[in-house]
Design a protein around this motif. Structure first.
Motif, PDB file in Angstrom:
ATOM      1  N   LYS A 168       2.202  10.688   2.170  1.00 46.99           N
ATOM      2  CA  LYS A 168       1.249  11.781   2.381  1.00 46.99           C
ATOM      3  C   LYS A 168       0.736  12.363   1.072  1.00 46.99           C
ATOM      4  O   LYS A 168      -0.478  12.568   0.889  1.00 46.99           O
ATOM      5  CB  LYS A 168       1.893  12.876   3.228  1.00 46.99           C
ATOM      6  N   ASN A 169       1.640  12.644   0.135  1.00 43.13           N
ATOM      7  CA  ASN A 169       1.232  13.288  -1.127  1.00 43.13           C
ATOM      8  C   ASN A 169       0.471  12.353  -2.054  1.00 43.13           C
ATOM      9  O   ASN A 169      -0.101  12.808  -3.060  1.00 43.13           O
ATOM     10  CB  ASN A 169       2.461  13.849  -1.849  1.00 43.13           C
ATOM     11  N   ASP A 170       0.441  11.065  -1.728  1.00 41.03           N
ATOM     12  CA  ASP A 170      -0.270  10.092  -2.567  1.00 41.03           C
ATOM     13  C   ASP A 170      -1.647   9.732  -2.010  1.00 41.03           C
ATOM     14  O   ASP A 170      -2.334   8.881  -2.584  1.00 41.03           O
ATOM     15  CB  ASP A 170       0.566   8.819  -2.710  1.00 41.03           C
ATOM     16  N   ILE A 171      -2.037  10.357  -0.927  1.00 39.33           N
ATOM     17  CA  ILE A 171      -3.352  10.099  -0.336  1.00 39.33           C
ATOM     18  C   ILE A 171      -4.347  11.098  -0.912  1.00 39.33           C
ATOM     19  O   ILE A 171      -4.254  12.305  -0.676  1.00 39.33           O
ATOM     20  CB  ILE A 171      -3.312  10.192   1.201  1.00 39.33           C
ATOM     21  N   ALA A 172      -5.302  10.580  -1.678  1.00 37.81           N
ATOM     22  CA  ALA A 172      -6.282  11.451  -2.337  1.00 37.81           C
ATOM     23  C   ALA A 172      -7.370  11.913  -1.383  1.00 37.81           C
ATOM     24  O   ALA A 172      -7.881  13.029  -1.506  1.00 37.81           O
ATOM     25  CB  ALA A 172      -6.912  10.718  -3.528  1.00 37.81           C
ATOM     26  N   VAL A 173      -7.741  11.053  -0.431  1.00 39.54           N
ATOM     27  CA  VAL A 173      -8.833  11.365   0.493  1.00 39.54           C
ATOM     28  C   VAL A 173      -8.438  10.930   1.897  1.00 39.54           C
ATOM     29  O   VAL A 173      -8.009   9.790   2.107  1.00 39.54           O
ATOM     30  CB  VAL A 173     -10.140  10.648   0.091  1.00 39.54           C
ATOM     31  N   TRP A 174      -8.597  11.840   2.851  1.00 42.16           N
ATOM     32  CA  TRP A 174      -8.442  11.509   4.264  1.00 42.16           C
ATOM     33  C   TRP A 174      -9.854  11.344   4.814  1.00 42.16           C
ATOM     34  O   TRP A 174     -10.554  12.315   5.059  1.00 42.16           O
ATOM     35  CB  TRP A 174      -7.686  12.609   5.000  1.00 42.16           C
ATOM     36  N   TRP A 175     -10.269  10.113   5.006  1.00 42.96           N
ATOM     37  CA  TRP A 175     -11.669   9.872   5.338  1.00 42.96           C
ATOM     38  C   TRP A 175     -11.951  10.079   6.824  1.00 42.96           C
ATOM     39  O   TRP A 175     -11.059   9.959   7.671  1.00 42.96           O
ATOM     40  CB  TRP A 175     -12.113   8.486   4.892  1.00 42.96           C
ATOM     41  N   THR A 176     -13.202  10.402   7.113  1.00 42.09           N
ATOM     42  CA  THR A 176     -13.607  10.712   8.483  1.00 42.09           C
ATOM     43  C   THR A 176     -14.712   9.803   9.016  1.00 42.09           C
ATOM     44  O   THR A 176     -14.982   9.817  10.213  1.00 42.09           O
ATOM     45  CB  THR A 176     -14.085  12.170   8.583  1.00 42.09           C
ATOM     46  N   GLY A 177     -15.364   9.026   8.162  1.00 38.73           N
ATOM     47  CA  GLY A 177     -16.452   8.156   8.612  1.00 38.73           C
ATOM     48  C   GLY A 177     -16.462   6.854   7.846  1.00 38.73           C
ATOM     49  O   GLY A 177     -16.107   6.799   6.658  1.00 38.73           O
ATOM     50  N   GLY A 178     -16.893   5.784   8.520  1.00 35.72           N
ATOM     51  CA  GLY A 178     -16.893   4.473   7.894  1.00 35.72           C
ATOM     52  C   GLY A 178     -17.777   4.386   6.663  1.00 35.72           C
ATOM     53  O   GLY A 178     -17.421   3.745   5.666  1.00 35.72           O
ATOM     54  N   ALA A 179     -18.957   5.027   6.701  1.00 39.05           N
ATOM     55  CA  ALA A 179     -19.853   4.995   5.551  1.00 39.05           C
ATOM     56  C   ALA A 179     -19.201   5.629   4.327  1.00 39.05           C
ATOM     57  O   ALA A 179     -19.456   5.223   3.183  1.00 39.05           O
ATOM     58  CB  ALA A 179     -21.155   5.702   5.889  1.00 39.05           C
TER      59      ALA A 179
ATOM     60  N   PHE B  15       0.842  -1.203   0.000  1.00 35.72           N
ATOM     61  CA  PHE B  15       0.000   0.000   0.000  1.00 35.72           C
ATOM     62  C   PHE B  15       0.874   1.248   0.000  1.00 35.72           C
ATOM     63  O   PHE B  15       0.562   2.244  -0.666  1.00 35.72           O
ATOM     64  CB  PHE B  15      -0.911  -0.020   1.233  1.00 35.72           C
ATOM     65  N   TRP B  16       1.963   1.210   0.738  1.00 36.69           N
ATOM     66  CA  TRP B  16       2.871   2.359   0.806  1.00 36.69           C
ATOM     67  C   TRP B  16       3.714   2.493  -0.469  1.00 36.69           C
ATOM     68  O   TRP B  16       4.220   3.576  -0.753  1.00 36.69           O
ATOM     69  CB  TRP B  16       3.785   2.211   2.018  1.00 36.69           C
ATOM     70  N   ASN B  17       3.867   1.410  -1.217  1.00 37.98           N
ATOM     71  CA  ASN B  17       4.739   1.408  -2.395  1.00 37.98           C
ATOM     72  C   ASN B  17       3.970   1.910  -3.615  1.00 37.98           C
ATOM     73  O   ASN B  17       3.598   1.148  -4.511  1.00 37.98           O
ATOM     74  CB  ASN B  17       5.288   0.004  -2.634  1.00 37.98           C
ATOM     75  N   THR B  18       3.739   3.196  -3.671  1.00 42.23           N
ATOM     76  CA  THR B  18       2.914   3.776  -4.726  1.00 42.23           C
ATOM     77  C   THR B  18       3.589   3.752  -6.088  1.00 42.23           C
ATOM     78  O   THR B  18       2.903   3.752  -7.114  1.00 42.23           O
ATOM     79  CB  THR B  18       2.542   5.217  -4.373  1.00 42.23           C
ATOM     80  N   ALA B  19       4.891   3.712  -6.108  1.00 42.10           N
ATOM     81  CA  ALA B  19       5.598   3.696  -7.388  1.00 42.10           C
ATOM     82  C   ALA B  19       5.424   2.361  -8.086  1.00 42.10           C
ATOM     83  O   ALA B  19       5.155   2.301  -9.294  1.00 42.10           O
ATOM     84  CB  ALA B  19       7.088   3.991  -7.170  1.00 42.10           C
ATOM     85  N   ALA B  20       5.546   1.263  -7.331  1.00 42.80           N
ATOM     86  CA  ALA B  20       5.465  -0.065  -7.929  1.00 42.80           C
ATOM     87  C   ALA B  20       4.014  -0.529  -8.087  1.00 42.80           C
ATOM     88  O   ALA B  20       3.708  -1.305  -9.003  1.00 42.80           O
ATOM     89  CB  ALA B  20       6.233  -1.070  -7.075  1.00 42.80           C
ATOM     90  N   ILE B  21       3.127  -0.051  -7.202  1.00 43.36           N
ATOM     91  CA  ILE B  21       1.729  -0.489  -7.233  1.00 43.36           C
ATOM     92  C   ILE B  21       0.849   0.755  -7.252  1.00 43.36           C
ATOM     93  O   ILE B  21       0.433   1.260  -6.202  1.00 43.36           O
ATOM     94  CB  ILE B  21       1.401  -1.380  -6.014  1.00 43.36           C
TER      95      ILE B  21
END
Length: 360
Positions: free
Chosen positions: A216-227, A166-172
């Motif tokens: 950090k720069n590869d996270i498109a959405v920082w979610w706040t709720g399970g739904a 998940f952290w390996n954004t370059a390879a995946i």
């Protein structure tokens, strides 16, 4: 002869999640109906569909067996303040409460809870709960996992198989999302950085934030709720994220092409606790023993995607349902249990640092 479930449970004995011994068969709870007659138990629950599941699996059956009225009362999430106020005033609106691990860590320091076992120790049902899913003040009744989930239509050819992937954004490659909260995010950051599960706690905050810096720069959405996470998986707004197993399962049940990765998942549990000095302490202890039975917990998970804490429950659960539960022996061996005491002592510090890091 042991069942297949019992054989599998024994195989993960090293993790503490084991089947009961051959002599510890599912026992009928010891209910002293004479002492319980004409009494009422009031128990805090989360309300909604989960509260309804508790009513069907625990409250109504205990009421019939013990000859008491059991009333579930919905309250705010994390009702530690309400419990402290009741105990300090000696004015009890509840006899017991459904609490999670973190709630109990807060309440036991000032002894706001009774021990769940009486002078005779734990009953036969509660004794079947593995040691890492119970303590003196809480016996696990249900659990959930913080897991990695991904869409198979966009990541199926090269899916993330663990948190390092998940952290390996370059390879995946793929659009990613993480929770806008320290709890359940710092642990994945450390696992992705190579920390072994037995050495996670106490959390190394400096190392965790260095790991988060890398993604950090590869996270498109920082979610706040399970739904929100269920919806993002269903619509394809994100390709992979870290969320709770029940929220990913909602997307799967709605037809989304989603897969759950159980490796390195973080398990948390909740159970029934007893308020200190209440009028029905012994009756609540009988209820806790009743709710700890594998058959009762198996009934509960029919109405929920939470996992049972008593491994004997899998003797009563259909294989199709068992496949989606986080305490399935096939998955649980690769998980770790959240350290609620560490979070109870460090939550404010960790969250403040996390929020500052997000805006920094």
């Amino acid at each position: 002869m042991q069942s297949k479930t019992q054989t599998r449970m024994a195989a993960i004995d090293r993790r503490g999640f084991m089947a009961a011994s051959g002599t510890a068969l599912l026992a009928a709870p010891f209910i002293r109906t004479a002492s319980a007659r004409n009494r009422t138990l009031t128990i805090r629950d989360p309300g909604g569909p989960v509260g309804e599941a508790y009513r069907k699996a625990f409250f109504e059956p205990f009421s019939k067996r013990a000859g008491v009225d059991v009333i579930g009362v919905q309250s705010s999430h994390g009702p530690t303040g309400e419990i402290k106020a009741m105990v300090e005033a000696g004015n009890y609106a509840w006899d017991g409460a459904l609490l999670d691990m973190s709630d109990v860590a807060v309440l036991t320091d000032r002894q706001y809870l009774e021990t769940v076992s009486g002078p005779g120790g734990l009953g036969p049902n509660a004794s079947q709960i593995p040691a890492d899913l119970r303590n003196d003040f809480l016996i696990g009744a249900m659990g959930y996992a913080t897991i990695l989930a991904y869409r198979t239509d966009t990541m199926g050819r090269q899916p993330p198989t663990n948190l390092a992937d998940f952290w390996n954004t370059a390879a995946i490659p793929g659009v990613r999302s993480l929770r806008k909260h320290a709890n359940g995010t710092l642990e994945p950051a450390l696992l992705a950085d190579g920390v072994e599960k037995p050495h996670l706690y106490p959390l190394d905050l400096d190392r965790a934030f260095r790991s988060l810096d890398r993604i950090k720069n590869d996270i498109a959405v920082w979610w706040t709720g399970g739904a929100q996470t269920s919806q993002m998986l269903k619509t394809g707004e994100v390709d992979c994220l870290v969320t709770w197993n029940a929220r990913a399962q909602v997307a799967i049940d709605d037809g989304a092409p989603v897969n759950i990765v159980w490796k390195d998942a973080m398990f948390s549990f909740a159970g029934f606790a007893i308020l200190k000095g209440g009028p029905n302490v012994e009756l609540m202890r009988e209820f806790v023993e009743f709710a700890s039975a594998g058959e009762r917990q198996a009934e509960f998970v029919k109405h929920s995607t939470s996992g049972p804490c008593n491994p004997k429950a899998f003797d009563f659960i259909e294989p199709k349902l068992a496949k989606i539960l986080p305490t399935n022996p096939s998955y649980f061996a690769e998980m770790f249990v959240m350290d609620a005491r560490w979070w109870g002592s460090n939550n404010a510090i960790a969250q403040e640092r996390y929020e500052n890091w997000l805006v920094g």
